[in-house]
Design a protein around this motif. Structure first.
Motif, PDB file in Angstrom:
ATOM      1  N   ARG A   1      -9.875  12.664  12.395  1.00 36.75           N
ATOM      2  CA  ARG A   1      -8.896  13.713  12.794  1.00 36.75           C
ATOM      3  C   ARG A   1      -9.467  14.644  13.810  1.00 36.75           C
TER       4      ARG A   1
ATOM      5  N   TYR B   1       2.922  11.390  11.311  1.00 30.75           N
ATOM      6  CA  TYR B   1       3.633  11.272   9.963  1.00 30.75           C
ATOM      7  C   TYR B   1       4.565  10.171   9.575  1.00 30.75           C
TER       8      TYR B   1
ATOM      9  N   ASP C   1       2.257   4.252   9.555  1.00 32.64           N
ATOM     10  CA  ASP C   1       1.417   3.683   7.995  1.00 32.64           C
ATOM     11  C   ASP C   1       0.719   2.764   8.522  1.00 32.64           C
TER      12      ASP C   1
END
Length: 420
Positions: free
Chosen positions: A252, A153, A156
């Motif tokens: 994912r 989270y 980046d």
């Protein structure tokens, strides 16, 4: 952790904090170097490989220092160096600086391992050592998993400085870990000898010669290399790359598989240790090799069934973790029990270096095989390596059994003489 002493809890906690920081970097460092910074896969692979090569060199050095000096001091200095090295990656704006920073970090990180193991062994009795290393493995997995999850989270990878938060977190983790080791409770860890651990003033070269002379240790070294190559060398790079390029699953799903691996390890670790507490080490390590062999076979077969690929990938990562629950708690106590007198730290350092150092081959093997479209060969190679691990574990079991037989005969003879 009621059955774990205060000193042991402190060592395990310090290791967990360090892995919490490293977990924010490990899953992302390859993509960061190759894609985010645009340096290419070669630089990313070289950085990962030199990290592991440095660890191979550092393990015996750290072990020798742990034999010669206070292990807690060695661990503190190594962790401080690791914090400095990983923190320097924030300033690494060239491929050369990045590779040098990764190399320095690999060296410092591995140098702390043998001292940490000596401290943990010194704070426990023989019967408790599997439990101690089970807690250590669970703590490390928890730290790594939480760090990777949180970093997902925060990191980046679309921005050139997107992994700086991970580098800073890793540096802070190692600084806190070093601080914890600096104030380590001394009540039992000072007296490693009281736990039957004569550290002495081991030399790495002497330890190597003694290992090569002892058949059980020699085969344990082969077993260590084979098990490291069969899974750990590919966990961070080869397995995700195989999943993405051959099985064609989403990124994912790879992240989910890694999380499942982490949490299965944590959930099963202590239950497996209790179940295996009174079972000999070598057959358990044979089981690890067999479990990992079955996982590789499943990953190879499912390439022909794309609809099942995601489910099988996540499932095999969970089953890989079952093998891990036996690997960590069993291998280090086995090595410690076989270590030559006065060379405990050097022997642990040598095996730590082997475990980490052979991982240098992981990115190279995966890169050559998968970039050339040889997914089947990649899987087949690791099936073969897993089979070698099973064979090596059998040889360790055979030699240990042979050592026990003369001891039992001698004991019976002594009893007969006493009765006479």
């Amino acid at each position: 952790m009621q059955d774990v002493g205060r000193g042991s809890r402190w060592v395990i906690g310090a290791s967990t904090v360090a892995m919490l920081g490293w977990g924010t970097v490990l899953p992302y460092q390859y993509a960061y170097a190759a894609e985010t910074r645009g340096w290419g896969g070669a630089v990313a692979a070289i950085g990962a490989s030199l990290f592991s090569v440095a660890a191979l060199v550092a393990g015996p050095v750290g072990g020798r220092l742990a034999d010669r000096f206070a292990p807690a001091l060695v661990a503190v200095v190594a962790k401080l160096a690791a914090a400095l090295a990983v923190g320097s990656l924030v300033l690494a704006d060239t491929p050369t600086a990045y590779v040098l920073g990764m190399t320095a970090f690999g060296f410092a990180m591995a140098a702390a391992g043998p001292a940490q193991s000596v401290l943990l062994l010194g704070a426990s009795e023989g019967a408790d050592r599997r439990t101690m290393f089970a807690w250590l493995a669970a703590g490390q997995a928890l730290g790594m998993g939480v760090g990777a999850f949180v970093a997902g989270y925060l990191v980046d990878l679309a921005a050139p400085d997107g992994l700086d938060v991970g580098f800073v977190a890793a540096a802070v983790g190692y600084l806190v870990s070093a601080g914890m080791m600096a104030v380590l409770p001394r009540e039992r860890t000072q007296a490693a000898g009281s736990a039957g651990l004569a550290r002495g003033r081991g030399e790495a070269g002497a330890a190597m010669r003694l290992v090569l002379r002892a058949p059980a240790l020699r085969w344990t070294a082969v077993l260590t290399v084979a098990l490291a190559l069969a899974f750990y060398a590919q966990f961070d790079t080869g397995l995700p790359a195989y999943a993405l390029t051959v099985l064609d699953v989403p990124a994912r799903t790879v992240g989910l598989a890694a999380a499942v691996n982490c949490f299965v390890l944590i959930a099963l670790q202590l239950a497996v240790v209790r179940w295996t507490a009174h079972r000999p080490a070598a057959p358990l390590l044979m089981a690890v090799g067999a479990i990992w062999l079955a996982c590789w076979v499943a990953l190879g077969v499912v390439a022909s069934f794309p609809a099942l690929a995601a489910v099988v990938l996540v499932g095999t990562f969970g089953v890989f973790a079952l093998g891990e629950t036996m690997y960590g708690p069993v291998l280090n106590p086995l090595v410690a029990s076989l270590a030559p007198q006065g060379h405990l730290g050097a022997t642990l350092g040598l095996f730590t270096g082997l475990q980490t150092g052979v991982s240098a081959l992981g990115p190279l093997v995966a890169g050559l095989a998968l970039s050339g479209g040889h997914g089947e060969g990649f899987v087949g190679l690791h099936v073969l390596i897993s089979a070698v691990a099973i064979g090596a574990a059998w040889q360790v079991h055979r030699h240990l059994a042979a050592q026990r037989v003369p001891a039992a005969v001698e004991e019976q003879a002594d009893e007969s003489l006493q009765r006479a």
